[in-house]
Enzyme design. Sequence first.
Site, PDB file in Angstrom:
ATOM      1  N   HIS A  83       0.870  -1.099   0.089  1.00 38.81           N
ATOM      2  CA  HIS A  83      -0.028  -0.044  -0.035  1.00 38.81           C
ATOM      3  C   HIS A  83       0.816   1.167   0.009  1.00 38.81           C
ATOM      4  O   HIS A  83       1.657   1.600   0.917  1.00 38.81           O
ATOM      5  CB  HIS A  83      -1.031   0.042   1.086  1.00 38.81           C
ATOM      6  CG  HIS A  83      -1.776   1.242   1.345  1.00 38.81           C
ATOM      7  ND1 HIS A  83      -2.784   1.504   0.480  1.00 38.81           N
ATOM      8  CD2 HIS A  83      -1.834   1.924   2.552  1.00 38.81           C
ATOM      9  CE1 HIS A  83      -3.185   2.515   0.854  1.00 38.81           C
ATOM     10  NE2 HIS A  83      -3.060   3.135   2.022  1.00 38.81           N
ATOM     11  N   VAL A 137       1.790  -2.656   5.954  1.00 36.17           N
ATOM     12  CA  VAL A 137       2.828  -2.262   4.619  1.00 36.17           C
ATOM     13  C   VAL A 137       2.674  -3.291   3.385  1.00 36.17           C
ATOM     14  O   VAL A 137       3.133  -3.074   2.544  1.00 36.17           O
ATOM     15  CB  VAL A 137       4.242  -2.602   4.927  1.00 36.17           C
ATOM     16  CG1 VAL A 137       4.609  -1.523   6.273  1.00 36.17           C
ATOM     17  CG2 VAL A 137       4.700  -3.930   5.235  1.00 36.17           C
ATOM     18  N   GLU A 138       1.373  -3.961   3.491  1.00 36.52           N
ATOM     19  CA  GLU A 138       1.145  -4.817   2.188  1.00 36.52           C
ATOM     20  C   GLU A 138      -0.394  -4.654   1.852  1.00 36.52           C
ATOM     21  O   GLU A 138      -0.438  -3.309   1.266  1.00 36.52           O
ATOM     22  CB  GLU A 138       1.401  -6.504   2.759  1.00 36.52           C
ATOM     23  CG  GLU A 138       2.535  -6.637   3.008  1.00 36.52           C
ATOM     24  CD  GLU A 138       2.668  -8.359   3.443  1.00 36.52           C
ATOM     25  OE1 GLU A 138       2.205  -9.093   2.899  1.00 36.52           O
ATOM     26  OE2 GLU A 138       3.833  -8.594   4.254  1.00 36.52           O
ATOM     27  N   MET A 139      -1.233  -5.141   2.170  1.00 36.57           N
ATOM     28  CA  MET A 139      -2.596  -4.646   1.730  1.00 36.57           C
ATOM     29  C   MET A 139      -3.228  -3.798   2.325  1.00 36.57           C
ATOM     30  O   MET A 139      -4.395  -3.055   2.065  1.00 36.57           O
ATOM     31  CB  MET A 139      -3.528  -5.944   1.223  1.00 36.57           C
ATOM     32  CG  MET A 139      -2.965  -6.890   0.107  1.00 36.57           C
ATOM     33  SD  MET A 139      -3.419  -8.352  -0.001  1.00 36.57           S
ATOM     34  CE  MET A 139      -4.668  -8.256  -0.865  1.00 36.57           C
TER      35      MET A 139
END
Lengths: 343, 343
Positions: free
Chosen positions: B91, B133-135
């Site tokens: 993201h 920090v991912e989706m």
Amino acid sequence: MYLIGVLLLLLTASSAHAQNPDLIALANKFFKPLPDVIPAPPDNPTTPEKVALGKMLYYETRLSKGDEVSCSTCHNLSTGGVDNLPTSFGHLAQRGGRNAPTVLNAGLQIAQFWDGRAPSLEEQAKGPILNPVEMAMPSRDLAIQRLYYIPEYKDRFKKAFPEDKEPIIYDNIARAIASFERTLLTPSRFDKFLKGDAAALTANEKKGLELVIKTGCVTCHNGVGAGGGMYQKFGIYGHYEGSDDPGRFNVTHDEKDKFVFKVPMWRNVTRTAPYFNNGSVWDLKEAIRIMAKIQLNKELTNDEVDRIADFLHSLEGNPPQAAMTLPVLPASTPSTPPPDFTK
Amino acid sequence: MYLIGVLLLLLTASSAHAQNPDLIALANKFFKPLPDVIPAPPDNPTTPEKVALGKMLYYETRLSKGDEVSCSTCHNLSTGGVDNLPTSFGHLAQRGGRNAPTVLNAGLQIAQFWDGRAPSLEEQAKGPILNPVEMAMPSRDLAIQRLYYIPEYKDRFKKAFPEDKEPIIYDNIARAIASFERTLLTPSRFDKFLKGDAAALTANEKKGLELVIKTGCVTCHNGVGAGGGMYQKFGIYGHYEGSDDPGRFNVTHDEKDKFVFKVPMWRNVTRTAPYFNNGSVWDLKEAIRIMAKIQLNKELTNDEVDRIADFLHSLEGNPPQAAMTLPVLPASTPSTPPPDFTK
């Protein structure tokens, strides 16, 4: 003159009770069914080798500075050929200035980009790779280098461009991508209807079809794409407050092109929210209402908006299976330039 | 004890001149061919409905906060089930801490993630959706809401989980994704070899196979995945200077798990550069050399490294056609929560 004739015809033929054969005939005055193939330019005839290579390049993140953005990132074939974002995310999550237009059937249009600044799919494909907020490649040369040391690409470019002494050139990257994009036709129920199958549309969809003709939407949304065939000012009856984008003026520097954009296609419009050049409107029905108001000075009832939205669903279609099958991309080699994560 | 017996056997059987039947028999002591299906856990039997839904969810950017990241972003089926980046972009282009492991054949492993913190594909799938920090989804509830108002998802969840009163729940999102991932088997030439087809490997690949046995790589890289079956310390003969990641210690808080990671699979390793838990090494041959040195205290010659790399190419394979065909995703509705571009 032709349009006036048709509109006179329409006064007789179109009504809430138009008979199916009449409506099919009437619809064919404004719209055209999808062709079986999109004609290619003389200097880039479509071949299976180019289409296969183009599909690989369409998914090739190594054509972006950070190895993280491909054509498919913003023009996702799973979601109507767009990313369903107001504006797209490019290199390091930078945002572009305009809503990503659909790649589906894009080759049917008079030109590419919202402002028509690229005359062909080939010219279009060369833009985003080098655009600093999109794929952000610092040079054409780096794009070439990223592919050059990969044996499978060497072989595939050679087969796709057998007459070129050095086939891995920037123009050929664009040619292959354009060849793949010409396969992205999406036949719909509306095409069946235009070809004579009255049962292909529901009763509500037919009402919507009559409404887009009667209301005058078809003045701009017509032809094979139901749009994509002309430029028009966005906001004929009053400026659209959601956007100050001068549109085609930036291309022509002609005052009368201020706020002028290519008319978007209606094909798959039900899948390509959010709407308008800046993606400011999420709801298709709101977009329909706004367009009727600022382009045609008409206030549609809720029922009319619903029927038009119904009709637009009949323009949904999917690319052919071959296009929807993901390519297997070859691995980099130690000579392949690595990604660059700087801005 | 078993391994010592096999290694004794090896002293007789393995040499530069090992006969093909001997080498096939020897290889079968360490490796196992790919099964036809990956067994599913009792509470999530694989069904066609779950696999189809799971494929859609695998490509579903609406499971991310900004509608811009999906499973496929980092685990791209076109590129060995990874993104070929040192660490992935999530993201708003935030970077993760570890190199994305391949999703291909992932269900064959003892556990998921580099540190094995998820015991199953189902548990794994629940992680990245909520990882900031991912989706970056702020809650399970928002993930559910993003799907809930889309009629096609309502219908598909109902069909995939017919016994559930409310099928659109977070656990079922993960169950469907895991079911799809269990279809991502990649049969390779090496599997043919293991099953008795001596001609499936080239002479150089066979030399490489003998070398990975003789050198001792197979102590860890063995079984059906040629890895993925155990945990090992990264840097048995000296710390790997490229990484200070404590690995599995973060899961168990046991001192002896410091710098311990799940042994990665060799299947498709030729396509999943860059290597190691932090993606610090781009060149497969450099990775081979480093591994021999710090895991086995052996200095390989250039020729040996080349042959091992040759052998690893025989473990390349592609997911089945059905898995490689992109899904068509349904459009959002006015009730679907829009993307959120804040951090």
